[in-house]
Design an enzyme around this catalytic site. Structure first.
Site, mmCIF file in Angstrom:
data_model
loop_
_atom_site.group_PDB
_atom_site.id
_atom_site.type_symbol
_atom_site.label_atom_id
_atom_site.label_comp_id
_atom_site.label_asym_id
_atom_site.label_seq_id
_atom_site.Cartn_x
_atom_site.Cartn_y
_atom_site.Cartn_z
ATOM 1 N N LYS A 97 -26.966 20.075 -44.309
ATOM 2 C CA LYS A 97 -26.625 21.229 -45.133
ATOM 3 C C LYS A 97 -25.152 21.147 -45.529
ATOM 4 C CE LYS A 97 -30.032 24.163 -42.733
ATOM 5 N NZ LYS A 97 -31.204 23.661 -43.415
ATOM 6 N N ARG A 112 -32.789 33.136 -52.540
ATOM 7 C CA ARG A 112 -31.606 32.803 -51.747
ATOM 8 C C ARG A 112 -30.696 31.878 -52.544
ATOM 9 N NH1 ARG A 112 -31.899 29.459 -46.112
ATOM 10 N NH2 ARG A 112 -32.280 27.793 -47.617
#
Length: 409
Positions: free
Chosen positions: A222, A368
């Site tokens: 990430k 999101r």
């Protein structure tokens, strides 16, 4: 109004001390990437590093590179670099395996350290793999899963709880737990604590040792920009090393792996959390991303992240959009993302992707948007808000092709 928003965005970009780092990433033309909280962008230095590892270290050095190129120490070296991002000592973090595997190892180790207690306490809606790993141990009769709502976790801590397992930044809402307060409460109840930092590391300041945390895990793909399926990492506080026994007793976690004995003896220190042979290609890519994050500095990244998300909210407010924000409104209480609830969030997400604005959807109704500050511009944020407004106002998200769900979204 649109011109004023864009002008303000460009002013903010001109004053941004991190603006130079955008050029250190490979970003597709015409794409606004708001999904770095799922998969970070590719650092431009990574392909060259991978080429070096593959052609020179592997292709020419062959097995000699375990020593000559430092492969044998890669897990500890990269772990030590991650340690500086999460408030840990270099000797307390090792890189390798997946987040799920590291969760299993540390949950089992914590239960072994708290014999007589079997309860692993977490919250409903935690990231699924965290809960699944508890369930796997529960099926073996080693654990008992207990869930308590976020606001009732402290009162759920009792003499039966062996381990409190929480994700520091909630993957869906972005809400941040008070690490120090919850760790202290767990310790007061005689329990250990395991923190999942997958949505924290590289985006928010984390101080594991300052909070007296016991264990932590996190992923490398990430905000650390290590690539798809990048190796994860595991942290264990030094005070636990001598009594820490994890169940996956592979040869890289052995005290003397190259003696090839029949009986397992755990390595001293954090090395006992290793299992199989280190994934050298994955670690090489991860090391580039970690080094870049360390160069920029987590405090500076977090400050820009807050500014980006606040600017996005200001942009949508200026356009008169009434969005149902499920993330905490205070940027100090959320991670590097904004989440909005809408009954057609999936279709809206797909319509945005068709326009080149890549965010993501989380069941059942969450849009999101991630704000990876190393490579996002304020102009990107202004344009993303414009596209969202146009998608909502035009109703284009109602088109059938945007409403059909595929197996992977």
């Amino acid at each position: 109004m649109a011109d004023a928003i864009l002008a303000r965005a460009r002013e903010l970009d001109a004053a941004d001390p991190l603006s130079e780092y955008r050029e250190r990433f490979l970003l597709p033309e015409g794409v606004i990437y708001l999904d770095g909280n799922s998969l970070g962008a590719l650092p431009k230095a990574t392909p060259d590093r991978m080429e070096q590892v593959i052609r020179q270290e592997w292709g020419e050095g062959l097995i000699r590179s375990w020593n000559d190129a430092g492969w044998i120490g890669a897990a500890r070296r990269v772990g030590g670099q991650i340690a500086q991002l999460i408030g840990a000592g270099q000797h307390e973090v090792v890189a390798g395996d997946s987040t799920s595997v590291n969760l299993f190892k540390l949950i089992a180790a914590a239960l072994d350290m708290r014999r007589g207690r079997k309860v692993v306490l977490s919250e409903p809606g935690n990231f699924p793999t965290d809960l699944y790993m508890i369930a796997g141990l529960e099926r073996q009769g080693l654990a008992e899963r207990r869930l308590a709502e976020r606001g009732r976790l402290m009162e759920a801590l009792d003499e039966e709880v062996a381990l409190l397992l929480l994700t520091h930044v909630h993957y869906k809402t972005g809400a941040v737990h008070d690490m120090a307060a919850l760790t202290r409460a767990a310790h007061n109840a005689g329990a250990l604590v395991l923190w999942d930092l997958s949505h924290s590391c590289g985006a928010l300041p984390v101080d594991l040792n300052g909070a007296h945390a016991d264990f932590a895990v996190g992923c490398g793909y990430k905000y650390l920009n290590g690539g798809p399926g990048a190796p994860a990492f595991a942290f264990a506080a030094e005070r636990h090393h001598a009594v820490l026994h994890q169940p996956l007793t592979g040869w890289f976690g052995h005290a003397a792996p190259f003696e090839f004995g029949d009986d397992y003896a755990p390595a001293p220190g954090i090395d006992r959390l290793q299992c199989g042979t280190s994934p050298i290609l994955g670690l090489a890519a991860l090391e580039v991303g970690v080094g870049l994050v360390a160069e920029i500095g987590v405090e500076r990244l977090a400050a820009k992240s807050r500014a980006l998300s606040e600017f996005f909210l200001a942009c949508v407010a200026a356009r008169g959009l009434a969005l149902d924000l499920v993330s905490p409104p205070d940027s100090a209480e959320r991670g590097s993302q904004l989440s909005f609830r809408h009954h057609d969030a999936f279709a809206i997400c797909q319509a945005l992707i068709a326009r080149g604005v890549i965010g993501d959807f989380r069941d059942p109704d969450i849009l999101r948007l991630g704000f990876a500050p190393a490579y996002l511009r304020f102009e990107d944020i202004a344009e993303a808000a414009r596209h969202l407004a146009e998608v909502l106002e035009s109703g284009e998200w109602r088109r059938e092709e945007f409403r059909q769900r595929a197996a992977v979204t």
